[in-house]
Design an enzyme around this catalytic site. Structure first.
Site, mmCIF file in Angstrom:
data_model
loop_
_atom_site.group_PDB
_atom_site.id
_atom_site.type_symbol
_atom_site.label_atom_id
_atom_site.label_comp_id
_atom_site.label_asym_id
_atom_site.label_seq_id
_atom_site.Cartn_x
_atom_site.Cartn_y
_atom_site.Cartn_z
ATOM 1 N N LYS B 53 33.914 57.611 -9.766
ATOM 2 C CA LYS B 53 34.103 58.906 -9.104
ATOM 3 C C LYS B 53 33.029 59.086 -8.039
ATOM 4 O O LYS B 53 31.872 58.692 -8.257
ATOM 5 C CB LYS B 53 34.022 60.015 -10.159
ATOM 6 C CG LYS B 53 34.339 61.408 -9.652
ATOM 7 C CD LYS B 53 34.292 62.404 -10.813
ATOM 8 C CE LYS B 53 34.611 63.817 -10.381
ATOM 9 N NZ LYS B 53 34.552 64.777 -11.506
ATOM 10 N N SER B 128 38.671 67.483 -11.932
ATOM 11 C CA SER B 128 38.304 67.008 -10.610
ATOM 12 C C SER B 128 38.281 65.471 -10.493
ATOM 13 O O SER B 128 38.257 64.968 -9.369
ATOM 14 C CB SER B 128 36.929 67.548 -10.223
ATOM 15 O OG SER B 128 35.924 67.062 -11.080
ATOM 16 N N SER B 152 37.051 67.937 -16.421
ATOM 17 C CA SER B 152 37.361 67.111 -15.246
ATOM 18 C C SER B 152 37.670 65.655 -15.536
ATOM 19 O O SER B 152 38.155 64.953 -14.659
ATOM 20 C CB SER B 152 36.207 67.178 -14.244
ATOM 21 O OG SER B 152 36.270 68.390 -13.543
#
Lengths: 125, 445
Positions: B53, B128, B152
């Protein structure tokens, strides 16, 4: 859509100037138009947050008032841990036997404007 | 088959999927050559590429956090979790898309591109860590790292039909991970199976001198390791209202399956959870507004020039941050401000204690808490972007876990009639990830 009325909600009033002052504290510029457009969403959210007040007297849920509960200061109570303070201009902790040039130098290289290892900022005096 | 043929085949596969889903912000196809060379290593992950990420540092790669403000910024060092995986022979192959600074539940808030759900590209991948979940689901990488502040890792894993683990707070070092809400953030793996997630977790976990909140995995309590029949608690009041009917039916079917496997299912009460979403959406912006104060255009990323120093700050932050980040910074500043801190911030930290107390009480009675991971399947792109509160409601089952600092995993539990994946969230007491793996395996069986 989930039911939002899990706790009694009261109208929350926020004035545009308050929103702008808060934005300004956060170093964000908010025009009058932007503030007017954003205000209803802020009021709705603050209204929802303010409903946490009901927890104070939610005897049914908690068996007592929460007013005397000390606030949480740590997510996991492990006590404070500190390490010895030292200067280390290498990056060996991440690179094993293949150290990069000094980490501080690498960071300064990434600054938008620098001069001789100093960060350049506008004149403030 | 020669490596070059495999690589060419993979490159075509990768490009075709990426055109549909847009899961990566940067992908190093050259890294795959390194993978081949490392494939004979000793670790089970040796030679495997993985996605990271874009708020987790990989030396030499971008570190934009999905934000225009940090476009062009590359990290001078790697996060501890990435370094540990590298030492185990795995190869970071790229940076995955995300909601800007982790703020969102759809990845629609990325400043750079949209990430679509591989199961239905007209729907979101969740967020996210949407890029990480979509990349794993599409088979572009065997696993990826995400970060989970309020769901997330778990919610996008659920939307994309893969496994997502949010470990106990402090189980994995946060060194090299861009802070959003420091008391809630935790790095976690996204993988196809429970066993793969466990392999990654076992490598990245452990104490790191560079993160004072991390703890040694030697301190894991394993009193329940030997248990084969687990007691599963279901907070009925909490999971009854507002669920998508297909999610509700799927959840009940999962419980029935676990019962058939010999586990016990009982109803539990978690009265404080009705305040959890409000508590979270006060704590998170409060901490985020403080953490994001460092982005002033002087030290990192892009800079916009104003009339003076304050003008520089306002121009840089005003044009660099997207609408959701600005909204949360303002909210956070407001709930911390002198006139309102008692009503909002300090009330939230008191409620946090109630939530932790509820977990402590319930985990004396049951081994695991089960809920759906999200109230519905993946929603349409743009569907909730104009309604922040509706978007926040996506996190209703996931945020209490971060507030309590306990571990939870989202495990694929089937599909809707239209073929969208669904997930069930299993939560255990602090440092009890092994129970989650055991029950997750039972679900997959």
């Amino acid at each position: 859509m989930l039911d939002l009325s899990i706790v009694s909600m009261q109208r929350y009033n926020m004035v545009r100037e308050e929103l702008q002052a808060t934005a300004s504290l956060a170093h964000l510029d908010l025009s009058e138009d932007e503030a007017d457009a954003a205000l209803p969403a802020f009021e709705l959210m603050l209204e929802y947050f303010a409903a946490m007040k009901a927890a104070d007297e939610d005897i049914e849920a908690f068996g007592r008032s929460i007013l005397d509960i000390p606030p949480t200061t740590q997510a996991v109570s492990a006590g404070n841990r500190v390490r010895f303070d030292y200067f280390n201009n290498s990056n060996t902790n991440n690179q094993g036997s293949n150290p990069l040039p000094g980490l501080a130098d690498e960071l300064v290289k990434r600054v938008p404007r620098s001069e001789n290892r100093f960060v350049v900022i506008p004149n403030v005096l | 088959m020669p490596h070059s043929v495999v690589r060419d085949g993979f490159n075509a596969y990768f490009d075709a999927w990426e055109a549909d889903i847009g899961s990566f912000l940067e992908f190093d196809k050259q890294a795959l050559a390194v993978c081949g060379a490392k494939a004979a290593g000793l670790s089970p992950l040796s030679g495997l590429p993985f996605g990271v990420k874009d708020n987790i540092a990989v030396a030499g790669m971008r570190l934009s956090c999905g934000s225009k403000l940090l476009s062009g910024f590359s990290s001078p060092y790697s996060a501890t979790a990435v370094t540990k995986l590298r030492e185990a022979g795995a190869v970071p192959a790229g940076k995955t898309n995300m909601d800007e600074f982790g703020m969102g539940s759809s990845t629609d808030n990325s400043a750079f591109r949209r990430t679509n759900n591989p199961w239905d590209p007209s729907r979101v991948a969740g967020g996210s860590s949407g890029g990480s979940a979509a990349a794993v689901a599409a088979g572009l990488v065997p696993f990826a790292l995400g970060s989970d502040t309020g769901g997330s890792v778990r919610q996008p894993a659920s939307f994309c039909g893969v496994v997502g683990l949010k470990p106990t707070y402090g189980a994995v070092s946060r060194r090299g991970v861009m802070a959003m809400a420091s008391s809630l953030d935790q790095v976690g793996p996204i993988a196809k199976t429970i066993d793969d997630a466990k392999l990654v977790f076992d490598i990245i976990r452990g104490k790191d001198d560079l993160d004072a909140t991390s703890w040694s995995s030697d301190s894991v309590l394993d009193k329940n390791q030997a248990k084969t029949k687990l007691k599963i608690g279901v907070p009925r009041e909490f999971v009854s209202a507002g669920l998508d009917p297909e999610v509700a039916a799927n959840f009940e079917a999962t419980l029935a399956k676990l019962k058939t496997a010999g586990h016990e299912v009982v109803d539990i009460e978690l009265p404080s959870f009705r305040y959890a979403l409000a508590c979270y959406y006060v704590l998170m912006p409060a901490e985020a507004s403080t953490n994001l104060a460092r982005f002033d255009g002087l030290r990192y990323g892009t800079k916009q020039v104003g009339a003076d120093l304050l003008g520089d700050y306002q121009e840089t932050r005003g044009t660099g941050f997207g609408p959701e980040v600005r909204r949360r910074i303002i909210l956070g500043t407001y709930v911390l401000s002198a006139g309102y801190a008692d009503e909002f911030y300090y009330q939230a930290v008191a409620v946090q204690r109630l939530i932790k107390a509820d977990y402590a009480r319930v985990f004396k009675e049951v081994d695991v808490i089960a809920t759906p991971t999200a109230p519905g399947p993946a929603f349409k792109i743009g569907e909730k972007i104009g309604d922040p509160l509706a978007m926040y409601l996506e996190d209703i089952f996931t945020v209490p876990v971060n507030i309590g600092g306990v571990p939870a995993v989202s495990v694929p539990s089937g599909q809707t009639t239209s073929g969208l994946p669904l997930g069930v969230q299993l939560t255990a007491g602090a440092k009890q990830e092994e129970i989650l793996f055991a029950l997750g395996r039972a679900m997959a069986a």
